[in-house]
Design a protein around this motif. Structure first.
Motif, PDB file in Angstrom:
ATOM      1  N   LEU A  21       0.903  -1.287   0.169  1.00 15.13           N
ATOM      2  CA  LEU A  21      -0.045  -0.102  -0.014  1.00 15.13           C
ATOM      3  C   LEU A  21       0.816   1.343  -0.003  1.00 15.13           C
ATOM      4  O   LEU A  21       0.592   2.274  -0.626  1.00 15.13           O
ATOM      5  CB  LEU A  21      -0.992   0.087   1.189  1.00 15.13           C
ATOM      6  CG  LEU A  21      -2.258  -1.140   1.010  1.00 15.13           C
ATOM      7  CD1 LEU A  21      -2.887  -1.082   2.354  1.00 15.13           C
ATOM      8  CD2 LEU A  21      -3.040  -0.453   0.141  1.00 15.13           C
ATOM      9  N   GLU A  25       0.234   4.623  -2.333  1.00 19.56           N
ATOM     10  CA  GLU A  25      -0.483   5.698  -1.781  1.00 19.56           C
ATOM     11  C   GLU A  25       0.005   6.912  -1.673  1.00 19.56           C
ATOM     12  O   GLU A  25       1.476   7.135  -1.911  1.00 19.56           O
ATOM     13  CB  GLU A  25      -0.739   5.060  -0.155  1.00 19.56           C
ATOM     14  CG  GLU A  25      -2.066   4.053   0.160  1.00 19.56           C
ATOM     15  CD  GLU A  25      -3.434   4.608  -0.457  1.00 19.56           C
ATOM     16  OE1 GLU A  25      -3.733   5.800  -0.688  1.00 19.56           O
ATOM     17  OE2 GLU A  25      -4.038   4.043  -0.744  1.00 19.56           O
ATOM     18  N   THR A  26      -0.636   8.083  -1.515  1.00 20.49           N
ATOM     19  CA  THR A  26      -0.058   9.283  -1.450  1.00 20.49           C
ATOM     20  C   THR A  26       0.597   9.399  -0.031  1.00 20.49           C
ATOM     21  O   THR A  26       0.669   8.600   0.937  1.00 20.49           O
ATOM     22  CB  THR A  26      -1.095  10.498  -1.398  1.00 20.49           C
ATOM     23  OG1 THR A  26      -2.022  10.358  -0.221  1.00 20.49           O
ATOM     24  CG2 THR A  26      -2.072  10.333  -2.480  1.00 20.49           C
ATOM     25  N   HIS A  29      -1.619   9.403   3.124  1.00 21.52           N
ATOM     26  CA  HIS A  29      -1.943   8.122   3.588  1.00 21.52           C
ATOM     27  C   HIS A  29      -0.580   7.351   3.857  1.00 21.52           C
ATOM     28  O   HIS A  29      -0.836   6.286   4.728  1.00 21.52           O
ATOM     29  CB  HIS A  29      -2.757   7.584   2.165  1.00 21.52           C
ATOM     30  CG  HIS A  29      -4.069   8.215   2.055  1.00 21.52           C
ATOM     31  ND1 HIS A  29      -4.495   8.387   1.036  1.00 21.52           N
ATOM     32  CD2 HIS A  29      -5.012   8.688   2.991  1.00 21.52           C
ATOM     33  CE1 HIS A  29      -5.592   9.134   1.051  1.00 21.52           C
ATOM     34  NE2 HIS A  29      -5.866   9.449   2.248  1.00 21.52           N
ATOM     35  N   GLY A  30       0.139   7.403   3.214  1.00 25.97           N
ATOM     36  CA  GLY A  30       1.657   6.389   3.339  1.00 25.97           C
ATOM     37  C   GLY A  30       2.027   6.859   4.931  1.00 25.97           C
ATOM     38  O   GLY A  30       2.224   5.672   5.568  1.00 25.97           O
ATOM     39  N   LEU A  33      -0.044   4.986   7.264  1.00 30.36           N
ATOM     40  CA  LEU A  33      -0.081   3.500   6.923  1.00 30.36           C
ATOM     41  C   LEU A  33       1.330   3.124   7.748  1.00 30.36           C
ATOM     42  O   LEU A  33       1.275   2.237   8.600  1.00 30.36           O
ATOM     43  CB  LEU A  33       0.137   3.018   5.597  1.00 30.36           C
ATOM     44  CG  LEU A  33      -1.014   3.075   4.844  1.00 30.36           C
ATOM     45  CD1 LEU A  33      -0.837   2.946   3.411  1.00 30.36           C
ATOM     46  CD2 LEU A  33      -2.000   1.972   5.262  1.00 30.36           C
TER      47      LEU A  33
END
Length: 44
Positions: A21, A25-26, A29-30, A33
Motif C-alpha cells: 500500500l 498511496e499518497t 496516506h503513506g 500506514l
C-alpha cells in the motif's frame, strides 16, 4: 493472507500489505500506514 484466531491479520501478511500500500498511496496516506504498521510492531 492468513488470519489469526483473534481475528487479526497475521503479522507477516500485515507487513506485506502495508508495504504494498505504501508503494501506491499518497504521502499523507503513506505516513498514516507507516504509523499504523509501527503501532502494530510495538504491540508484539
Amino acid at each position: 493472507m492468513k488470519w489469526e484466531s483473534n481475528g487479526e491479520l497475521a503479522h507477516r501478511d500485515l507487513s506485506e500489505l502495508v508495504s504494498r500500500l505504501l508503494d501506491v498511496e499518497t504521502t499523507n496516506h503513506g505516513n498514516e500506514l507507516s504509523r499504523l504498521g509501527t503501532k502494530y510492531d510495538d504491540k508484539d
